[in-house]
Design a protein around this motif. Sequence first.
Motif, PDB file in Angstrom:
ATOM      1  N   THR A  78       0.814  -1.216   0.000  1.00 30.33           N
ATOM      2  CA  THR A  78       0.000   0.000   0.000  1.00 30.33           C
ATOM      3  C   THR A  78       0.848   1.267   0.000  1.00 30.33           C
ATOM      4  O   THR A  78       0.324   2.356  -0.188  1.00 30.33           O
ATOM      5  CB  THR A  78      -0.923   0.017   1.236  1.00 30.33           C
ATOM      6  N   THR A  79       2.160   1.130   0.212  1.00 30.04           N
ATOM      7  CA  THR A  79       3.030   2.308   0.237  1.00 30.04           C
ATOM      8  C   THR A  79       3.769   2.525  -1.086  1.00 30.04           C
ATOM      9  O   THR A  79       4.538   3.472  -1.216  1.00 30.04           O
ATOM     10  CB  THR A  79       4.075   2.174   1.367  1.00 30.04           C
ATOM     11  N   ALA A  80       3.538   1.647  -2.068  1.00 26.33           N
ATOM     12  CA  ALA A  80       4.298   1.711  -3.319  1.00 26.33           C
ATOM     13  C   ALA A  80       4.080   3.031  -4.057  1.00 26.33           C
ATOM     14  O   ALA A  80       5.034   3.621  -4.582  1.00 26.33           O
ATOM     15  CB  ALA A  80       3.931   0.531  -4.219  1.00 26.33           C
ATOM     16  N   GLU A  81       2.855   3.500  -4.122  1.00 28.73           N
ATOM     17  CA  GLU A  81       2.574   4.750  -4.836  1.00 28.73           C
ATOM     18  C   GLU A  81       3.280   5.922  -4.178  1.00 28.73           C
ATOM     19  O   GLU A  81       3.851   6.794  -4.856  1.00 28.73           O
ATOM     20  CB  GLU A  81       1.060   4.998  -4.878  1.00 28.73           C
ATOM     21  N   LEU A  82       3.267   5.962  -2.852  1.00 29.44           N
ATOM     22  CA  LEU A  82       3.974   7.034  -2.152  1.00 29.44           C
ATOM     23  C   LEU A  82       5.479   6.923  -2.367  1.00 29.44           C
ATOM     24  O   LEU A  82       6.155   7.936  -2.580  1.00 29.44           O
ATOM     25  CB  LEU A  82       3.651   7.001  -0.656  1.00 29.44           C
ATOM     26  N   SER A  83       6.011   5.718  -2.320  1.00 29.03           N
ATOM     27  CA  SER A  83       7.445   5.524  -2.536  1.00 29.03           C
ATOM     28  C   SER A  83       7.876   6.093  -3.882  1.00 29.03           C
ATOM     29  O   SER A  83       8.929   6.734  -3.994  1.00 29.03           O
ATOM     30  CB  SER A  83       7.798   4.033  -2.472  1.00 29.03           C
ATOM     31  N   GLU A 118       8.673  21.592  -0.211  1.00 26.99           N
ATOM     32  CA  GLU A 118       7.383  21.873  -0.834  1.00 26.99           C
ATOM     33  C   GLU A 118       6.569  20.591  -1.007  1.00 26.99           C
ATOM     34  O   GLU A 118       5.366  20.561  -0.740  1.00 26.99           O
ATOM     35  CB  GLU A 118       7.586  22.548  -2.199  1.00 26.99           C
ATOM     36  N   LEU A 119       7.189  19.528  -1.463  1.00 24.49           N
ATOM     37  CA  LEU A 119       6.499  18.255  -1.654  1.00 24.49           C
ATOM     38  C   LEU A 119       6.063  17.644  -0.329  1.00 24.49           C
ATOM     39  O   LEU A 119       4.981  17.050  -0.235  1.00 24.49           O
ATOM     40  CB  LEU A 119       7.413  17.273  -2.398  1.00 24.49           C
ATOM     41  N   LYS A 120       6.894  17.802   0.690  1.00 22.28           N
ATOM     42  CA  LYS A 120       6.582  17.198   1.993  1.00 22.28           C
ATOM     43  C   LYS A 120       5.280  17.757   2.558  1.00 22.28           C
ATOM     44  O   LYS A 120       4.489  17.018   3.159  1.00 22.28           O
ATOM     45  CB  LYS A 120       7.740  17.428   2.961  1.00 22.28           C
ATOM     46  N   LYS A 121       5.042  19.039   2.371  1.00 19.65           N
ATOM     47  CA  LYS A 121       3.787  19.641   2.842  1.00 19.65           C
ATOM     48  C   LYS A 121       2.592  18.945   2.192  1.00 19.65           C
ATOM     49  O   LYS A 121       1.592  18.659   2.849  1.00 19.65           O
ATOM     50  CB  LYS A 121       3.761  21.135   2.506  1.00 19.65           C
ATOM     51  N   GLU A 122       2.718  18.672   0.916  1.00 21.90           N
ATOM     52  CA  GLU A 122       1.660  17.974   0.179  1.00 21.90           C
ATOM     53  C   GLU A 122       1.475  16.552   0.686  1.00 21.90           C
ATOM     54  O   GLU A 122       0.343  16.100   0.917  1.00 21.90           O
ATOM     55  CB  GLU A 122       2.022  17.975  -1.305  1.00 21.90           C
ATOM     56  N   PHE A 123       2.594  15.854   0.889  1.00 19.54           N
ATOM     57  CA  PHE A 123       2.506  14.464   1.355  1.00 19.54           C
ATOM     58  C   PHE A 123       1.903  14.367   2.755  1.00 19.54           C
ATOM     59  O   PHE A 123       1.110  13.470   3.044  1.00 19.54           O
ATOM     60  CB  PHE A 123       3.894  13.822   1.332  1.00 19.54           C
ATOM     61  N   LEU A 124       2.277  15.270   3.634  1.00 26.11           N
ATOM     62  CA  LEU A 124       1.773  15.232   5.006  1.00 26.11           C
ATOM     63  C   LEU A 124       0.275  15.495   5.065  1.00 26.11           C
ATOM     64  O   LEU A 124      -0.409  15.031   5.990  1.00 26.11           O
ATOM     65  CB  LEU A 124       2.528  16.244   5.872  1.00 26.11           C
ATOM     66  N   GLN A 125      -0.242  16.216   4.092  1.00 23.64           N
ATOM     67  CA  GLN A 125      -1.682  16.442   4.031  1.00 23.64           C
ATOM     68  C   GLN A 125      -2.428  15.208   3.541  1.00 23.64           C
ATOM     69  O   GLN A 125      -3.529  14.903   4.010  1.00 23.64           O
ATOM     70  CB  GLN A 125      -1.988  17.618   3.105  1.00 23.64           C
ATOM     71  N   ASP A 126      -1.810  14.502   2.599  1.00 24.22           N
ATOM     72  CA  ASP A 126      -2.478  13.365   1.958  1.00 24.22           C
ATOM     73  C   ASP A 126      -2.245  12.032   2.653  1.00 24.22           C
ATOM     74  O   ASP A 126      -3.046  11.102   2.505  1.00 24.22           O
ATOM     75  CB  ASP A 126      -2.023  13.247   0.502  1.00 24.22           C
ATOM     76  N   TYR A 127      -1.124  11.920   3.377  1.00 28.54           N
ATOM     77  CA  TYR A 127      -0.770  10.647   4.019  1.00 28.54           C
ATOM     78  C   TYR A 127      -0.492  10.901   5.505  1.00 28.54           C
ATOM     79  O   TYR A 127       0.521  11.509   5.850  1.00 28.54           O
ATOM     80  CB  TYR A 127       0.475  10.044   3.375  1.00 28.54           C
ATOM     81  N   ASP A 128      -1.387  10.423   6.361  1.00 29.20           N
ATOM     82  CA  ASP A 128      -1.202  10.672   7.794  1.00 29.20           C
ATOM     83  C   ASP A 128      -1.102   9.401   8.631  1.00 29.20           C
ATOM     84  O   ASP A 128      -0.999   9.462   9.852  1.00 29.20           O
ATOM     85  CB  ASP A 128      -2.332  11.555   8.332  1.00 29.20           C
ATOM     86  N   GLN A 129      -1.106   8.234   7.982  1.00 30.66           N
ATOM     87  CA  GLN A 129      -0.947   6.997   8.735  1.00 30.66           C
ATOM     88  C   GLN A 129       0.532   6.728   9.004  1.00 30.66           C
ATOM     89  O   GLN A 129       1.403   7.162   8.252  1.00 30.66           O
ATOM     90  CB  GLN A 129      -1.557   5.821   7.963  1.00 30.66           C
TER      91      GLN A 129
END
Length: 262
Positions: A78-83, A118-129
Amino acid sequence: MTFVSDNHAISVRQSEEGFQQTLKFSYQKEYIFINGIKSLYAFSRRVQIRYVGLREGIHKFQLGVLKSEFSLSRMADTTAELSKSLHRALGLLVVGADKHGDLVKVYNLPFVQYRWDELKKEFLQDYDQEKYLTLIHEMDRHIANEHTLLAYLKLPTMYGLYFNGYWEIKDENKKPIQYGKELSEMQITEIQIYSTKRNESQQETTIIADLHSPNNDIHIQYYKSTCTYVDGILHTCKKEIQIDSTKFYYSAKWVGLKKLFQ
């Protein structure tokens, strides 16, 4: 670019400034079940590499990711897309390598760090688990400074097959290779054997590396690394490792190379 070799040395002479090539970097993890069925995780990046030239004794390169993709077969992650998405921060790199082909400098580190923030802000909003936050924090550590980023870029899952330390070796043909978390951060010492073929118009050099010393407690059933250069330009480089029922494949291949040695 040509190779010069004798009984005690081998070296790669870099191409002219401005030379470009596109390579496909791939990583695959294959697990074989008891019934013989295989599951597969595969990740690849198509990267354009431009040789800028020799600057103050360092070979300077620009690396631009053109495309990245992953696939899963009989395997859940389930983490492949984020990776895959995390590597957007490393989509453009300007790096330097020494005469051996080992990375020693990241010229555009401030840009990479800005891009990551800049990207991290986006990721932290979308992925919180927690499982996602772990990956985000890992990338934080990789990009924290030049030392940690260089160590990450040297891994075989990244650009370690291109910047492989094979460009110039004298006398000693043993080299330690550091792997990432997929192999429990193990370090493997390789022993390399070189062979060269020539004709009127081409020269092909192959570097084959076998396991010399695993330096760890994991039993490695199979290990082999092969790199082929045509007229000094990398054509293919690959590593294959088997541990129990799991096989790991790493490869870098020039897309659209002229005909190989005939």
